[in-house]
Scaffold this motif. Structure first.
Motif, PDB file in Angstrom:
ATOM      1  N   ILE A  81       0.837  -1.203   0.000  1.00 12.70           N
ATOM      2  CA  ILE A  81       0.000   0.000   0.000  1.00 12.70           C
ATOM      3  C   ILE A  81       0.870   1.250   0.000  1.00 12.70           C
ATOM      4  CG2 ILE A  81      -1.735   1.309   1.287  1.00 12.70           C
ATOM      5  CD1 ILE A  81      -2.857  -1.314   2.310  1.00 12.70           C
ATOM      6  N   GLU A  82       1.972   1.228   0.724  1.00 13.59           N
ATOM      7  CA  GLU A  82       2.894   2.367   0.725  1.00 13.59           C
ATOM      8  C   GLU A  82       3.414   2.640  -0.683  1.00 13.59           C
ATOM      9  OE1 GLU A  82       4.916   2.392   5.162  1.00 13.59           O
ATOM     10  OE2 GLU A  82       5.596   0.888   3.726  1.00 13.59           O
ATOM     11  N   ARG A  83       3.760   1.575  -1.406  1.00 13.23           N
ATOM     12  CA  ARG A  83       4.251   1.755  -2.779  1.00 13.23           C
ATOM     13  C   ARG A  83       3.161   2.312  -3.683  1.00 13.23           C
ATOM     14  NH1 ARG A  83       6.694  -3.238  -1.513  1.00 13.23           N
ATOM     15  NH2 ARG A  83       5.092  -4.414  -2.632  1.00 13.23           N
ATOM     16  N   ALA A  84       1.939   1.791  -3.521  1.00 10.99           N
ATOM     17  CA  ALA A  84       0.842   2.217  -4.399  1.00 10.99           C
ATOM     18  C   ALA A  84       0.411   3.651  -4.121  1.00 10.99           C
ATOM     19  CB  ALA A  84      -0.347   1.266  -4.240  1.00 10.99           C
ATOM     20  N   THR A  85       0.506   4.093  -2.876  1.00  6.57           N
ATOM     21  CA  THR A  85       0.093   5.458  -2.524  1.00  6.57           C
ATOM     22  C   THR A  85       1.234   6.452  -2.618  1.00  6.57           C
ATOM     23  OG1 THR A  85       0.551   5.046  -0.169  1.00  6.57           O
ATOM     24  CG2 THR A  85      -1.714   4.645  -0.955  1.00  6.57           C
ATOM     25  N   GLY A  86       2.470   5.948  -2.593  1.00  5.26           N
ATOM     26  CA  GLY A  86       3.622   6.835  -2.555  1.00  5.26           C
ATOM     27  C   GLY A  86       3.784   7.515  -1.205  1.00  5.26           C
TER      28      GLY A  86
END
Length: 325
Positions: free
Chosen positions: A265-270
């Motif tokens: 989720i961190e990668r997808a949201t930045g």
């Protein structure tokens, strides 16, 4: 083909209805639009279905058998019942067990009794849950494993639903098969589940609650893969009602650590999550892991969607739906 689909405004029900309509089915959608979570989300799903040819909707509580039978009305020539309606949520079952008994036990009886009254006595594909495995230490979880020690009220009611289905097959010859879903996520997912809760908090810069230091494992399964299993089970039981297993696992067969899920989720949201570590709740289990060999053999079930593909799809939908940055 015509299906009666309970829980049509729910997460999995909505996606299942869309898939059936795309394939040319007629769908009679049943849902009580309960207030367990945002009615606006259910209405948004339902609005899309109501715009489709071949879809009819009735608002009714499945536990009310008379109301359910009346709602089906002239559509009692249905070929199959796909029963996905339920009171969901493991932790909420501690606070309000009566809601789970009403929906998941009495509702199961009502749906099965109604099917017996319909012209074709249609077979039933119904939703169960990986929660029935409790704190099973044998992995992966297999349909033949003992499931006699549920660790939540929710799990106990879903297991009761399986036992009721077995009894209806034995007493009435009513064909059915149950599908044990493993941690389903994707667009239009429920706001009480981790993908929504974590994405919402991360985008707002708020802390997320991380249980057991993120050392829990879940067999996160994308909703599109789950729907493929549901539809395959429906087609199988229609073709060979006496040659289908009573229970199938539908999971991704690739358990993921909660820490890795958060990282996706961190990668997808930045964005970087702010973590608040908490002990694991009493009703939770340390891991889920689906053995899907039976579903692969009989249903051709072959989940394709990895977390690195599915989570960005969810986050993209979430941002659009909520107007989030």
């Amino acid at each position: 083909m015509k299906a009666i689909l309970t829980g049509a405004a729910g997460f999995i029900g909505y996606h299942t209805a869309r898939r059936l309509l795309d394939a040319g089915w007629q769908v009679v959608g049943i849902d009580n639009l309960s207030a367990y979570y945002s009615a606006a989300l259910k209405e948004a799903r339902l609005a899309q279905l109501l715009a489709r040819e071949g879809f009819r909707f009735a608002k009714v509580d499945i536990a009310d058998q008379s109301a359910l039978r009346a709602a089906i009305g002239a559509d009692d020539d249905a070929d199959i019942v796909i029963h996905l309606a339920a009171q969901a949520g493991v932790r909420y079952s501690i606070e309000n067990p009566a809601a789970y008994v009403s929906s998941n036990v009495m509702g199961q009886v009502s749906v099965f009794e109604t099917a017996l009254q319909l012209k074709k006595r249609p077979p039933i594909v119904y939703a169960s849950s990986s929660s029935v495995y409790g704190a099973n230490e044998k992995i992966p979880f297999s349909e033949s494993d003992p499931v006699n020690q549920p660790v939540s009220i929710y799990a106990a009611t879903k297991r009761a639903g399986e036992l009721l289905a077995y009894s209806y097959r034995h007493v009435h010859g009513l064909a059915s098969t149950g599908l044990r879903f493993f941690t389903v996520y994707g667009p239009y997912g429920r706001p009480d589940m981790a993908p929504w809760l974590f994405t919402d908090a991360i985008l707002k810069g708020e802390p997320i609650r991380v249980f057991n230091n993120g050392a829990m494992q879940r067999d996160f399964t994308f909703v599109g893969d789950i729907v493929s299993g549901v539809v395959a089970a429906a087609n199988r039981i229609l073709a060979t009602p006496n040659d289908i297993e009573p229970i199938y696992n539908l999971g991704n067969n690739r358990p993921v650590m909660l820490n890795d899920f958060i990282a996706a989720i961190e990668r997808a949201t930045g964005r970087t999550a702010i973590r608040k570590n908490e002990p694991m709740p009493a009703a939770d289990v340390p891991r889920t892991y689906a053995d899907i060999r039976l579903a692969a053999r009989d249903l051709g079930f072959d989940p394709k969607t990895t977390l690195d593909t599915g989570i960005p799809l969810f986050v993209e939908w979430f941002r659009g739906y909520n107007g989030a940055r």
